[in-house]
Design a protein around this motif. Structure first.
Motif, mmCIF file in Angstrom:
data_model
loop_
_atom_site.group_PDB
_atom_site.id
_atom_site.type_symbol
_atom_site.label_atom_id
_atom_site.label_comp_id
_atom_site.label_asym_id
_atom_site.label_seq_id
_atom_site.Cartn_x
_atom_site.Cartn_y
_atom_site.Cartn_z
ATOM 1 N N TRP A 147 2.218 -17.191 5.227
ATOM 2 C CA TRP A 147 2.007 -15.762 5.035
ATOM 3 C C TRP A 147 3.325 -15.015 5.213
ATOM 4 C CZ3 TRP A 147 -2.471 -13.748 3.294
ATOM 5 C CH2 TRP A 147 -3.629 -14.527 3.409
ATOM 6 N N TYR A 148 3.412 -13.915 4.482
ATOM 7 C CA TYR A 148 4.562 -13.018 4.621
ATOM 8 C C TYR A 148 4.024 -11.598 4.656
ATOM 9 C CZ TYR A 148 9.120 -10.845 3.916
ATOM 10 O OH TYR A 148 10.263 -10.098 4.077
ATOM 11 N N VAL A 149 4.516 -10.793 5.587
ATOM 12 C CA VAL A 149 4.010 -9.437 5.804
ATOM 13 C C VAL A 149 5.100 -8.438 5.457
ATOM 14 C CG1 VAL A 149 2.952 -7.834 7.431
ATOM 15 C CG2 VAL A 149 2.501 -10.278 7.631
ATOM 16 N N MET A 150 4.731 -7.436 4.672
ATOM 17 C CA MET A 150 5.645 -6.360 4.300
ATOM 18 C C MET A 150 4.944 -5.019 4.524
ATOM 19 S SD MET A 150 6.970 -8.015 0.706
ATOM 20 C CE MET A 150 8.411 -6.963 0.593
ATOM 21 N N GLN A 151 5.657 -3.942 4.309
ATOM 22 C CA GLN A 151 5.110 -2.602 4.420
ATOM 23 C C GLN A 151 5.318 -1.866 3.108
ATOM 24 O OE1 GLN A 151 3.401 -1.006 6.880
ATOM 25 N NE2 GLN A 151 3.374 -2.908 8.091
ATOM 26 N N GLU A 152 4.274 -1.190 2.663
ATOM 27 C CA GLU A 152 4.351 -0.383 1.441
ATOM 28 C C GLU A 152 3.644 0.928 1.705
ATOM 29 O OE1 GLU A 152 3.323 -0.730 -3.323
ATOM 30 O OE2 GLU A 152 2.184 -1.896 -1.884
ATOM 31 N N GLN A 153 4.441 1.985 1.793
ATOM 32 C CA GLN A 153 3.900 3.315 2.056
ATOM 33 C C GLN A 153 3.035 3.303 3.324
ATOM 34 O OE1 GLN A 153 1.848 4.522 -1.510
ATOM 35 N NE2 GLN A 153 3.737 4.720 -2.707
ATOM 36 N N GLN A 154 3.617 2.743 4.392
ATOM 37 C CA GLN A 154 2.987 2.676 5.723
ATOM 38 C C GLN A 154 1.675 1.886 5.718
ATOM 39 O OE1 GLN A 154 2.598 6.735 7.081
ATOM 40 N NE2 GLN A 154 4.777 6.896 7.559
ATOM 41 N N LEU A 195 -16.049 -1.780 21.123
ATOM 42 C CA LEU A 195 -14.933 -2.615 20.693
ATOM 43 C C LEU A 195 -14.264 -1.935 19.498
ATOM 44 C CD1 LEU A 195 -14.667 -6.388 20.539
ATOM 45 C CD2 LEU A 195 -14.241 -5.139 18.420
ATOM 46 N N ILE A 196 -12.932 -1.820 19.543
ATOM 47 C CA ILE A 196 -12.176 -1.117 18.507
ATOM 48 C C ILE A 196 -11.087 -2.032 17.980
ATOM 49 C CG2 ILE A 196 -10.658 0.843 18.023
ATOM 50 C CD1 ILE A 196 -12.175 2.384 20.179
ATOM 51 N N ILE A 197 -11.002 -2.117 16.651
ATOM 52 C CA ILE A 197 -9.933 -2.877 15.993
ATOM 53 C C ILE A 197 -9.024 -1.862 15.316
ATOM 54 C CG2 ILE A 197 -9.394 -4.661 14.292
ATOM 55 C CD1 ILE A 197 -12.265 -5.676 14.612
ATOM 56 N N SER A 198 -7.726 -1.974 15.602
ATOM 57 C CA SER A 198 -6.774 -1.010 15.053
ATOM 58 C C SER A 198 -5.566 -1.738 14.488
ATOM 59 C CB SER A 198 -6.333 -0.011 16.129
ATOM 60 O OG SER A 198 -5.701 -0.694 17.207
ATOM 61 N N ASP A 199 -4.880 -1.023 13.572
ATOM 62 C CA ASP A 199 -3.651 -1.534 12.953
ATOM 63 C C ASP A 199 -2.571 -0.485 13.152
ATOM 64 O OD1 ASP A 199 -1.634 -2.553 11.448
ATOM 65 O OD2 ASP A 199 -2.733 -2.596 9.553
ATOM 66 N N ASN A 200 -1.608 -0.796 14.067
ATOM 67 C CA ASN A 200 -0.549 0.159 14.395
ATOM 68 C C ASN A 200 -1.113 1.513 14.811
ATOM 69 O OD1 ASN A 200 1.773 -1.464 14.042
ATOM 70 N ND2 ASN A 200 1.619 -1.239 11.810
ATOM 71 N N GLY A 201 -2.172 1.496 15.599
ATOM 72 C CA GLY A 201 -2.776 2.716 16.105
ATOM 73 C C GLY A 201 -3.838 3.309 15.214
ATOM 74 N N GLN A 202 -3.960 2.850 13.983
ATOM 75 C CA GLN A 202 -4.971 3.367 13.077
ATOM 76 C C GLN A 202 -6.253 2.554 13.228
ATOM 77 O OE1 GLN A 202 -3.867 3.300 8.971
ATOM 78 N NE2 GLN A 202 -5.765 4.215 8.249
ATOM 79 N N LEU A 228 -1.479 -11.110 11.245
ATOM 80 C CA LEU A 228 -2.136 -9.857 11.614
ATOM 81 C C LEU A 228 -1.644 -9.374 12.975
ATOM 82 C CD1 LEU A 228 -5.801 -10.675 10.480
ATOM 83 C CD2 LEU A 228 -4.021 -9.458 9.214
ATOM 84 N N HIS A 229 -0.345 -9.571 13.227
ATOM 85 C CA HIS A 229 0.199 -9.245 14.552
ATOM 86 C C HIS A 229 0.247 -7.745 14.817
ATOM 87 C CE1 HIS A 229 3.372 -9.629 11.527
ATOM 88 N NE2 HIS A 229 4.043 -8.674 12.177
ATOM 89 N N ALA A 230 0.103 -6.937 13.772
ATOM 90 C CA ALA A 230 0.046 -5.487 13.977
ATOM 91 C C ALA A 230 -1.355 -5.033 14.384
ATOM 92 C CB ALA A 230 0.487 -4.751 12.712
ATOM 93 N N TRP A 231 -2.312 -5.936 14.270
ATOM 94 C CA TRP A 231 -3.686 -5.600 14.659
ATOM 95 C C TRP A 231 -3.857 -5.768 16.170
ATOM 96 C CZ3 TRP A 231 -8.155 -7.048 10.885
ATOM 97 C CH2 TRP A 231 -7.820 -6.630 9.588
ATOM 98 N N LYS A 232 -4.710 -4.947 16.713
ATOM 99 C CA LYS A 232 -5.012 -5.027 18.151
ATOM 100 C C LYS A 232 -6.490 -4.773 18.358
ATOM 101 C CE LYS A 232 -3.859 -1.815 21.091
ATOM 102 N NZ LYS A 232 -3.147 -0.912 22.049
ATOM 103 N N ILE A 233 -7.077 -5.527 19.297
ATOM 104 C CA ILE A 233 -8.486 -5.374 19.652
ATOM 105 C C ILE A 233 -8.564 -4.771 21.047
ATOM 106 C CG2 ILE A 233 -10.701 -6.527 19.959
ATOM 107 C CD1 ILE A 233 -9.711 -8.764 18.173
#
Length: 498
Positions: A147-154, A195-202, A228-233
């Motif tokens: 896997w490779y992770v990038m950002q496109e328009q946040q 239980l809340i799943i978020s991605d960079n605070g979203q 999915l290291h930007a995800w947090k539970i």
């Protein structure tokens, strides 16, 4: 003066008891609170791990599916464009051959979507080695997919790539489709917890429909691994207030302290009288017993001498002398019961032949029972053996038979029997008298307790025979029991077989 000292001592002891109750109540409350916190934390960890496994499983299924597509995928532009158009999991894909982009073909006209995608993957085109940088590498093998992770328009872009010979094929995974599949498949019900799943605070997913307090710290949280290291539970345990536990514990402590105080006052008023009464009973019984032993020994001795003389002359008085001797011996046993009640002799364990022992007891008591017109029957099922104290067993059975003789003579029959099962031996003494009320069956083993009914009228006794039987049975790991039958009363001595 002595009474005041005792009063002060009693007050000190009462205060100490109240203090100990309060201390242990506080310790119990603290431990319960700590245990609740630990259990809540462990529950949160378990549920977060369960959710993480589910998310990674969904992502893993998509990875397996993309790998399977590669097995039959044709790399011509028509087939690739058809796949992108028909597969909802794939937003775009690229093909590098000898580190050059061959799809989409940047040298031919591209639509707006393809142009943005080519612009996005330009760093990969320029240096395909960055795909491997995020993967786990071993010393002897380089990964051929990952896997490779990038950002496109946040917004995160997940690219799954696979290397085949000189070609690298990369799939841009539909992030919206991934979220939709995960949210629609989650069926964990953690209410009233959240239980809340978020991605960079979203926030991507929340188990409860109601709003949560953003200022509250989660009970437990954990970030997902790459990609999915930007995800947090975040797991929020419900506010299970411990106030009810505190109030309940304090109420119990107050009740316990009040009860101890009430009991202490009652005991103080009754203690001296009860102590004096018990001391007088034990002292009197012990003194009388010692005084009776010497003359009774002489009576038995002279009766045996007369019996020997009468036997030589073949006199008819032999039978009467046997009754005198038997009654004297029984009286000796009663006195020994009293002495046993005030002392604790050592246990002498040895092999015991129950058949032989019961036969001896039957022989001893038969004349006494016959003198009152009572038939004493003996029955033993099989050959019974145990390892115990023969004197104590003899005394227990003698006490039970003496009770049957005194309190149930109108039945004209007493049965002495024994049997066994896999674990215990049961010796029973059953009479055919009037029995006892059910409420009297338990207290008859208490010291100095005598049933107040017509069967005890005119019958003397100390009230300790059954108490001694209970104490002796317990010292042998046994149990005496009393039970009413259809006609009469049955005592059972339960002893272990070994």
């Amino acid at each position: 003066m002595k009474s005041k000292k005792f009063l002060y001592l009693f007050i000190v002891v009462t205060v100490l008891i109240v203090g100990v109750i309060g201390y242990f109540g506080y310790r119990t409350l603290s431990q319960e609170s700590t245990l609740n916190e630990y259990q809540t934390q462990q529950l949160a960890k378990t549920r977060v791990a369960q959710t993480q496994d589910f998310i990674l499983q969904q992502l893993g299924q998509k990875q397996i599916r993309l790998s399977a597509i590669l097995a039959y995928l044709k790399l011509d532009p028509l087939s690739l464009n058809t796949l992108i158009a028909q597969d909802s999991d794939i937003e775009a894909l690229f093909v590098l051959e000898h580190n050059k982009l061959v799809f989409p073909d940047a040298y031919n006209p591209l639509n707006q979507k393809e142009s943005r995608f080519v612009e996005l993957i330009t760093p990969i085109i320029q240096d395909p080695a960055i795909l491997i940088a995020k993967q786990h590498q071993s010393d002897d093998k380089r990964p051929d997919s990952g896997w490779y992770v990038m950002q496109e328009q946040q917004q995160p872009v997940l690219i799954y790539w696979h290397k085949l010979n000189n070609q690298i094929i990369g799939f841009k995974l539909s992030y919206v489709k991934l979220l939709s599949d995960i949210v629609s498949s989650i069926d964990f019900n953690y209410e009233p917890d959240s239980l809340i799943i978020s991605d960079n605070g979203q926030v991507l997913y929340q188990s409860l429909t109601r709003a949560y307090d953003k200022t509250k710290q989660p009970t437990y949280n954990q970030a997902l691994p790459f990609p999915l290291h930007a995800w947090k539970i975040d797991y929020y345990a419900s506010n299970n207030s411990n106030y009810s536990l505190y109030y309940f514990t304090l109420a119990l402590l107050a009740i316990a302290i009040l009860a101890v105080g009430t009991i202490a006052l009652s005991l103080y008023r009754e203690f001296n009288r009860a102590t004096r009464l018990a001391s007088q009973q034990v002292s009197f019984v012990s003194q009388v017993s010692h005084e009776l032993k010497t003359p009774l020994t002489n009576i038995t001795l002279y009766a045996e001498m007369l019996k020997e003389m009468e036997q030589e002359e073949e006199s008819q008085n032999t039978h009467y002398l046997e009754v005198i001797i038997s009654e004297s011996r029984r009286l000796s046993r009663l006195i020994q019961n009293v002495l046993t009640f005030t002392k604790s002799p050592k246990i002498n364990l040895q092999p015991v032949d129950i058949n032989q022992l019961l036969a001896q007891i039957h022989t001893i008591f038969t004349p006494v029972f016959e003198a009152k017109g009572i038939h004493l029957a003996l029955s033993v099922e099989g050959h019974l053996n145990t390892h115990s104290d023969i004197d104590r067993i003899t005394q227990i059975i003698s006490n039970l038979l003496s009770n049957a003789e005194k309190y149930a003579p109108e039945g004209k029959k007493v049965q002495l029997s024994a049997c066994q099962d896999d674990e215990n031996i049961y010796i029973r003494v059953r009479d055919y008298g009037k029995g006892l009320p059910d409420k009297e069956l338990k207290p008859i083993f208490q010291p100095f307790y005598r049933v107040k009914s017509e069967i005890t009228e005119g019958v003397t006794g100390t009230g300790i025979g059954l108490t001694i039987a209970l104490q002796l049975a317990q010292s042998l790991s046994g149990t005496p029991m009393a039970e009413n039958r259809d006609n009469g009363l049955e005592f059972t001595l339960c002893l272990p077989r070994t």
